[in-house]
Scaffold this motif. Structure first.
Motif, PDB file in Angstrom:
ATOM      1  N   TYR A  35       0.859  -1.178   0.000  1.00  0.00           N
ATOM      2  CA  TYR A  35       0.000   0.000   0.000  1.00  0.00           C
ATOM      3  C   TYR A  35       0.900   1.234   0.000  1.00  0.00           C
ATOM      4  N   GLY A  36       0.730   2.094  -0.985  1.00  0.00           N
ATOM      5  CA  GLY A  36       1.521   3.327  -0.998  1.00  0.00           C
ATOM      6  C   GLY A  36       0.665   4.575  -1.016  1.00  0.00           C
ATOM      7  N   CYS A  37      -0.495   4.492  -1.681  1.00  0.00           N
ATOM      8  CA  CYS A  37      -1.319   5.698  -1.788  1.00  0.00           C
ATOM      9  C   CYS A  37      -2.811   5.397  -1.763  1.00  0.00           C
ATOM     10  N   GLY A  38      -3.201   4.197  -2.170  1.00  0.00           N
ATOM     11  CA  GLY A  38      -4.623   3.862  -2.189  1.00  0.00           C
ATOM     12  C   GLY A  38      -5.419   4.619  -3.235  1.00  0.00           C
ATOM     13  N   LEU A  41      -2.004   5.920  -7.747  1.00  0.00           N
ATOM     14  CA  LEU A  41      -1.009   6.873  -8.229  1.00  0.00           C
ATOM     15  C   LEU A  41       0.442   6.428  -8.060  1.00  0.00           C
ATOM     16  N   CYS A  42       0.689   5.376  -7.298  1.00  0.00           N
ATOM     17  CA  CYS A  42       2.089   5.043  -7.012  1.00  0.00           C
ATOM     18  C   CYS A  42       2.515   3.678  -7.542  1.00  0.00           C
ATOM     19  N   GLY A  43       1.580   2.797  -7.804  1.00  0.00           N
ATOM     20  CA  GLY A  43       1.926   1.502  -8.386  1.00  0.00           C
ATOM     21  C   GLY A  43       2.482   0.472  -7.416  1.00  0.00           C
ATOM     22  N   ALA A  44       2.587   0.807  -6.130  1.00  0.00           N
ATOM     23  CA  ALA A  44       3.173  -0.139  -5.171  1.00  0.00           C
ATOM     24  C   ALA A  44       2.337  -1.416  -5.046  1.00  0.00           C
ATOM     25  N   CYS A  45       1.073  -1.327  -5.423  1.00  0.00           N
ATOM     26  CA  CYS A  45       0.139  -2.434  -5.232  1.00  0.00           C
ATOM     27  C   CYS A  45      -0.072  -3.252  -6.498  1.00  0.00           C
ATOM     28  N   THR A  46       0.761  -3.012  -7.521  1.00  0.00           N
ATOM     29  CA  THR A  46       0.495  -3.620  -8.832  1.00  0.00           C
ATOM     30  C   THR A  46       0.552  -5.150  -8.791  1.00  0.00           C
ATOM     31  N   ALA A  56      -4.115  -2.999  -7.519  1.00  0.00           N
ATOM     32  CA  ALA A  56      -5.017  -3.735  -6.637  1.00  0.00           C
ATOM     33  C   ALA A  56      -5.763  -2.820  -5.681  1.00  0.00           C
ATOM     34  N   CYS A  57      -5.168  -1.665  -5.347  1.00  0.00           N
ATOM     35  CA  CYS A  57      -5.831  -0.770  -4.392  1.00  0.00           C
ATOM     36  C   CYS A  57      -7.114  -0.192  -4.964  1.00  0.00           C
ATOM     37  N   MET A  58      -7.235  -0.196  -6.295  1.00  0.00           N
ATOM     38  CA  MET A  58      -8.387   0.424  -6.942  1.00  0.00           C
ATOM     39  C   MET A  58      -9.440  -0.610  -7.354  1.00  0.00           C
TER      40      MET A  58
HETATM   41  S1  FES Z   1      -1.303   1.825  -3.481  1.00  0.00           S
HETATM   42 FE1  FES Z   1      -0.606   3.403  -4.808  1.00  0.00          FE
HETATM   43  S2  FES Z   1      -1.412   2.738  -6.690  1.00  0.00           S
HETATM   44 FE2  FES Z   1      -2.238   1.335  -5.334  1.00  0.00          FE
END
Ligand code: FES
Ligand code: FES
Lengths: 150, 701
Positions: A35-38, A41-46, A56-58
């Motif tokens: 989880y980076g931003c929810g 916008l950051c791609g940490a959850c790809t 995945a956060c979206m």
């Molecule tokens: S947590 Fe940043 S894009 Fe999903």
């Protein structure tokens, strides 16, 4: 119950509106997706869904019902790292490492659809991901290395 | 995680921890450490285990700087074992020695030296044991590849495992033990991949956000809408009946939902009707320059020489200018998170803090329990850049877990991380210089106004390194509507931006090449070396600015390391683009050159963000850009080609590599923009200034 396949295993999620990232991280304990931003916008959850990169956060589990989900934990095969994973190690492409699973998944998807990406294509594809430690130059080299090995 | 019992077998090197660590030299590091007294008990620093492998222990934490790798290299080299034979255990108050905290780039330097001494002590003991075992004089023996062997006859040897297994030996660290000389290292100074890389690329590395315990409740804390707002009243009757909600906790100033899942906690929190008091301040980011200047107090003289009056009288020309830097956010990729668990009156907290021992003290004090009943474990940390010394979610999780009787997780989301963590102090710096027409600077007066209540934040890097006979540098502490905290190089980045921009203005006024002009005013050999190296790497071609080429240079000193950078910018497109950065760093002996370069590259990217895009916007106590839509940070397609050279000498003691890279970046970019466009930008971020969307018109003076 929502059926999906995660890293080759059949899973049943409790409800269609369960957030995919939370489901993976907390219900399945696959905490490699970060989880980076929810906010997408950051791609940490790809993760990959049927080979396509997804934030995945979206997403909800309902949106990927019946799909094949691959997370960073499912990338290495039979104790051999995926070439992209190995390339990140070889190029020392990491500092804190928190962003790295997301970058690797994005890169794997890129190499899947584009077997010989140009440096500019790599830059473009990975510009959707953030690394606050600033290891971008090394990440670029790692993906170029992985692409060259194919 | 390893949990070695002190009574376990093997060779144990113990040390008096408080004595082993040199107290911090600098006031900012001392001030960052508040509270807990050093544990003066002996602690285990190193164990050579019965299987011949070694474990080394440090209370430092890994937040991306590669300390685990660095320490592994130092211990392996000094102990004469392969890298794979060394495990470094970090940041756990139960198993590692007391530590003040991980900040100021001093981690590897200080702890590394101590662990090297521990390993060298172990090596001496192993030689003794080997002499006994092989019945040979110790003088004939040497340690090599995990074994003690005769120099004369290689067949006469015994592995460390043979020497220590079945025994328990405890020895004290010898402070005067002879360390391996710089030329004799076999691993140190070479480039080796990180030993924790596999966990990072496979998703196995556990960060605070990733700690999931059985039976754990997820907390969602209702945060005030802005700084300074207080909870007046709240109606949680609907929330309490929502599915999955275990409890809504109202505890003086804290209002929190505890639920079986993160989503349930979040949904319930949205239906709570809460009323908050209105805070008084209505200031915005546009008010900052004035506020800084007019509330400056506690003048602190950081540098003084000669007489300014004489200097300005003698000068051929004088320039006076003001520079401004807004608040910026550390914005680490991992928002803070903590999990707390109570078991039989004993509390364990997993928290990615830079100060696990400091948090332990804070928890014990706030919860009124003994420190010995608290364990803090710092898992991997997803970046911090200084700000994770402050870690309030640890106490929140502990309180909630105590009342719930179950483990509780408190995790910031992105907006909470941006809002409730600290920001880098905004700063306004006025510089007046006097100089001769041949480029010699003869008078330098600098007054720096830094936001925040901790004066040390602004002092770092305020002194001029140039050989100027008449100098007075003063820093002031000014009001801050936002909570300021630590950041890569702290005030160093602000002070360098002002000074190196101003030096460039003088060079342009006297018509000298910016590199040549700086060299004329520098006597210190280490400054000259980094500047010459950066110019050579960049293939700097001399010429006075503005030359329309878009090249800029700056140099600096931070945490004892010398640094210079040359940058190339392009502004043909809609945005300033940094195309190339050449940086030279002298941080003395480098244990792990690849790691150090990685840090410098990262510092350059971060510096580029603050130079071009980053600025916190606020109104009253409310952050207006607490997410990545409106708080822009550098991405892959903004990043220039970065070349880094390490030019330190191995005989020079190690100094920090994690921070200095940031200090020359913003001024070098501003200088390059001037070189290209003739526009001197004295305010960050440059891009907003060029777009006309900044607070420039309100810079006083
Ligand atoms: S947590 Fe940043 S894009 Fe999903
Ligand atoms: S390595 Fe830390 S955010 Fe990328």
């Amino acid at each position: 119950m929502i059926a999906l396949v995660v890293n080759g295993e059949h899973c049943e999620a409790p409800a269609a509106d369960r957030n995919l990232l939370s489901y993976l991280r907390f219900d399945l304990r696959l905490t490699g997706s970060k989880y980076g931003c929810g906010e997408g916008l950051c791609g940490a959850c790809t993760v990959l869904v049927d080979g396509q990169p997804l934030r995945a956060c979206m997403a909800t589990v309902g949106a990927v019902a019946g799909g094949q989900v691959t997370t960073i934990e499912g990338l290495a095969q039979e104790n051999a790292l995926h070439p992209v994973q190995q390339a990140f190690i070889d190029e020392s492409a990491m500092q804190c490492g928190y962003c790295i699973p997301g970058f690797i998944m994005t890169a794997v998807a890129l190499l899947h659809r584009e077997s010989e990406p140009s440096p500019a294509q790599i830059r473009e594809a990975l510009a959707e991901n953030m690394c606050r430690c600033g290891t971008y130059q090394r990440i670029q080299r790692a993906v170029e290395r992985a692409a060259a090995q194919r | 995680m390893s949990s070695e019992q002190p009574s376990a077998q093997g060779l144990h090197i113990v040390g008096e921890v408080a004595l082993g660590f040199t107290p911090p030299r600098t006031s900012y590091a001392r001030a960052a450490y508040s509270g807990a007294e050093p544990d003066t008990q002996q602690a285990t620093l190193l164990i050579v285990r019965p299987d011949g492998t070694a474990a080394a222990f440090s209370g430092k934490v890994e937040y991306g700087q590669g300390i685990r790798s660095g320490l592994t290299i130092e211990v392996a080299d000094e102990l004469r074992v392969p890298l794979e034979a060394v495990e470094v255990v970090l940041g756990d108050t139960d198993t590692t020695p007391w530590d003040m905290g991980t900040f100021g780039s001093q981690s590897t330097a200080r702890v590394g030296l101590q662990l090297r001494r521990a390993a060298a002590t172990a090596r001496e003991v192993l030689l003794e044991l080997g002499a006994d075992h092989l019945d040979l004089p110790a003088s004939e023996l040497e340690c090599h590849d995990g074994a003690v062997a005769s120099r004369v006859n290689r067949d006469r040897s015994a592995t460390y495992a043979e020497l220590v297994s079945g025994r328990q030996i405890v020895r004290e660290l010898q402070d005067d033990v002879e360390l391996t000389a710089a030329g004799q290292f076999s691993i140190m100074g070479t480039s080796v991949p990180r030993n924790d890389a596999i966990e990072r690329v496979t998703g196995m590395a556990l960060y605070s956000q990733d700690i999931v315990l059985p039976g754990m409740l997820f907390a969602r804390i209702l945060r005030p809408p802005e700084y300074g707002a207080k909870l007046v009243d709240a109606d949680a009757t609907i929330a309490e009946r929502m599915p999955g909600v275990a409890e809504v906790v109202r505890n003086e100033d804290m209002l929190a939902v505890l639920a079986e899942s993160d989503q349930q906690a979040a949904s319930a929190a949205t239906v709570i009707q809460a009323n908050w008091s209105e805070p008084a301040s209505q200031l915005t980011q546009f008010d900052m320059p004035d506020l800084l200047l007019h509330t400056g107090r506690d003048p602190f003289l950081t540098q003084e020489a000669g007489s300014l009056e004489d200097g300005f009288r003698q000068a051929d020309d004088v320039i006076e200018q003001t520079y401004y830097l807004p608040y910026v956010s550390n914005a680490p990729m991992e928002p803070r998170a903590a999990v707390a668990q109570w078991e039989d009156g004993r509390l364990t907290v997993w928290a990615g803090t830079q100060r696990p021992f400091g948090l332990r003290a804070e928890l014990a004090q706030q919860l009124e329990i003994e420190e010995s009943d608290v364990r803090v474990i710092a898992p991997e940390i997803g970046g911090g850049f200084g700000s994770k010394s402050i870690y309030p979610v640890g106490l929140e999780a502990a309180r909630l877990a105590r009342s719930a009787g179950r483990p509780v997780r408190v995790a910031y989301d992105r907006a909470e991380e941006m809002t409730w963590a600290s920001v880098r102090p905004a700063a306004l710096i006025r510089i007046k210089s006097g100089f001769m027409s041949d480029g010699r600077v003869v008078a330098w007066q600098s007054d720096g106004y830094h936001a925040g209540d901790r004066p040390f934040l602004g002092r770092r890097g305020s002194d001029t390194p140039y050989a100027i006979p008449n100098v007075r540098v003063t820093t002031y502490t000014s009001d801050s509507p936002l909570r300021t905290g630590s950041y890569r190089s702290l005030g160093g980045a602000a002070n360098h931006f002002a000074r190196e921009s101003h030096m460039d203005e003088i060079a342009a006024r006297v018509g000298l090449d910016p590199v040549d002009f700086r060299l004329r005013n520098l006597t210190h050999p280490r400054f000259r070396r980094v500047l010459e190296a950066a110019a050579r790497m960049f293939r700097w071609s001399p010429g006075a600015s503005p030359s329309r080429r878009g090249a800029g240079v700056a140099l600096g000193l931070d945490v004892g390391s010398y640094v210079a950078a040359c940058v190339q910018v392009d502004a043909r497109g809609p945005e300033v683009r940094v195309e190339r950065v050449s940086a030279a760093l002298d941080c003395g002996l480098t244990v792990n050159p690849e790691g150090a370069k990685n840090q410098v590259e990262g510092s350059i990217v971060m510096g580029m963000g603050t130079a071009l895009y980053e600025a916190i916007e606020f109104r009253g106590g409310r952050l207006l850009n607490s997410g990545f839509t409106r708080y822009r940070v550098p991405r892959m397609n903004n990043v220039p080609q970065i070349d880094v050279e390490l030019v330190g000498e191995p005989e020079t003691p190690s100094t920090g590599a994690g921070e200095p890279g940031i200090v020359p970046v913003a001024p070098a970019i501003a200088n390059a923009v001037f070189d290209l466009t003739e526009r001197r930008v004295r305010e960050l971020p440059i891009q907003s200034h060029l777009d006309g969307s900044s607070s420039s018109e309100v810079i006083p003076g």
